[in-house]
Design a protein around this motif. Sequence first.
Motif, PDB file in Angstrom:
ATOM      1  N   MET A  24       0.832  -1.191   0.000  1.00 28.69           N
ATOM      2  CA  MET A  24       0.000   0.000   0.000  1.00 28.69           C
ATOM      3  C   MET A  24       0.873   1.250   0.000  1.00 28.69           C
ATOM      4  N   MET A  25       0.620   2.147  -0.918  1.00 31.43           N
ATOM      5  CA  MET A  25       1.386   3.392  -1.007  1.00 31.43           C
ATOM      6  C   MET A  25       0.670   4.468  -0.201  1.00 31.43           C
ATOM      7  N   GLY A  26       1.382   5.084   0.706  1.00 30.98           N
ATOM      8  CA  GLY A  26       0.842   6.179   1.495  1.00 30.98           C
ATOM      9  C   GLY A  26       1.487   7.479   1.085  1.00 30.98           C
ATOM     10  N   GLY A  29       5.428   7.247   1.216  1.00 31.07           N
ATOM     11  CA  GLY A  29       6.025   6.080   0.593  1.00 31.07           C
ATOM     12  C   GLY A  29       5.255   4.835   0.972  1.00 31.07           C
ATOM     13  N   LEU A  30       5.979   3.747   1.184  1.00 32.75           N
ATOM     14  CA  LEU A  30       5.345   2.478   1.505  1.00 32.75           C
ATOM     15  C   LEU A  30       4.808   2.470   2.932  1.00 32.75           C
ATOM     16  N   CYS A  31       3.681   1.875   3.113  1.00 32.25           N
ATOM     17  CA  CYS A  31       3.097   1.699   4.438  1.00 32.25           C
ATOM     18  C   CYS A  31       3.501   0.334   4.966  1.00 32.25           C
ATOM     19  N   ASN A  38       4.284  -6.399  16.624  1.00 32.87           N
ATOM     20  CA  ASN A  38       5.348  -5.536  16.135  1.00 32.87           C
ATOM     21  C   ASN A  38       5.450  -4.286  16.985  1.00 32.87           C
ATOM     22  N   TRP A  39       6.566  -3.584  16.816  1.00 33.94           N
ATOM     23  CA  TRP A  39       6.812  -2.311  17.496  1.00 33.94           C
ATOM     24  C   TRP A  39       7.124  -1.238  16.452  1.00 33.94           C
ATOM     25  N   ASN A  40       6.545  -1.360  15.264  1.00 36.54           N
ATOM     26  CA  ASN A  40       6.802  -0.409  14.177  1.00 36.54           C
ATOM     27  C   ASN A  40       6.254   0.971  14.529  1.00 36.54           C
ATOM     28  N   VAL A  41       6.994   2.003  14.087  1.00 36.57           N
ATOM     29  CA  VAL A  41       6.554   3.375  14.357  1.00 36.57           C
ATOM     30  C   VAL A  41       6.461   4.164  13.054  1.00 36.57           C
ATOM     31  N   ILE A  42       7.579   4.429  12.424  1.00 38.04           N
ATOM     32  CA  ILE A  42       7.616   5.271  11.232  1.00 38.04           C
ATOM     33  C   ILE A  42       7.166   4.462  10.010  1.00 38.04           C
ATOM     34  N   ASN A  43       6.388   5.112   9.138  1.00 41.60           N
ATOM     35  CA  ASN A  43       5.831   4.555   7.901  1.00 41.60           C
ATOM     36  C   ASN A  43       4.845   3.416   8.135  1.00 41.60           C
ATOM     37  N   THR A  44       4.253   3.375   9.320  1.00 46.68           N
ATOM     38  CA  THR A  44       3.180   2.407   9.543  1.00 46.68           C
ATOM     39  C   THR A  44       1.860   3.070   9.182  1.00 46.68           C
ATOM     40  N   LYS A  49      -4.660   4.239   4.107  1.00 42.37           N
ATOM     41  CA  LYS A  49      -3.363   4.799   3.710  1.00 42.37           C
ATOM     42  C   LYS A  49      -3.237   6.266   4.117  1.00 42.37           C
ATOM     43  N   HIS A  50      -4.343   6.890   4.468  1.00 38.14           N
ATOM     44  CA  HIS A  50      -4.302   8.293   4.884  1.00 38.14           C
ATOM     45  C   HIS A  50      -3.824   8.455   6.327  1.00 38.14           C
ATOM     46  N   TRP A  51      -3.868   7.385   7.106  1.00 45.76           N
ATOM     47  CA  TRP A  51      -3.371   7.432   8.481  1.00 45.76           C
ATOM     48  C   TRP A  51      -1.999   6.771   8.500  1.00 45.76           C
ATOM     49  N   GLN A  52      -1.061   7.420   7.860  1.00 45.38           N
ATOM     50  CA  GLN A  52       0.306   6.912   7.819  1.00 45.38           C
ATOM     51  C   GLN A  52       1.156   7.730   8.783  1.00 45.38           C
TER      52      GLN A  52
END
Length: 190
Positions: A24-26, A29-31, A38-44, A49-52
């Motif tokens: 999915m492109m946000g 960039g990539l989402c 997970n502990w993902n923060v940036i680009n999640t 896709k609008h809530w990136q």
Amino acid sequence: MASATTAAGAAATGGGMDHDMSAMMGKGGLCKISMLWNWNVINTCFISKHWQITSRGMFAGSCIGIILLVIALEALRRLSKEYDRFLIKQHTAKFRDASSSAPIALAAKPAKSESVTSQEAARPAGVAMPPLRPSVLQQAIRALLHVAQFAVAYFVMLLAMYYNGYFIICIFIGAYIGSFVFHWEPLTAG
């Protein structure tokens, strides 16, 4: 653009992205969307896709928003209980007024007519209060409160399904604060 297409192709085939669905492109960039813990923060991305999340500040704001959302859910639950209590209190007062006026009506009858109607005779002194049947408007308000609770709870569940550790902790914090604030009420036995 070629690198984005290559990354999207790798994500679609499951190669190189380590269980992330990143096709999915946000806006940044990539989402990164992971369906594993997970502990993902940036680009999640969350929900769309609008809530990136593009910065740590945006992530912190999202965490605060989730805490407030769960607090709002607890507030809706309390509001629903309080509205039901209000309806019962109103019903009880109406019944009490009706039953207190009944002996006055009996005493006000003319002395020559000593007969009592069958309804008055059938009602014992300690009559039980009839159950409350909400009016159409009252039930519509109760249903509206229910659907608001349902919608917010469903949205919180969708956020939890991203398995982001930070968001899940925020959900727990919001539930704790919401319960502490909105469910602090007198406890009665029985």
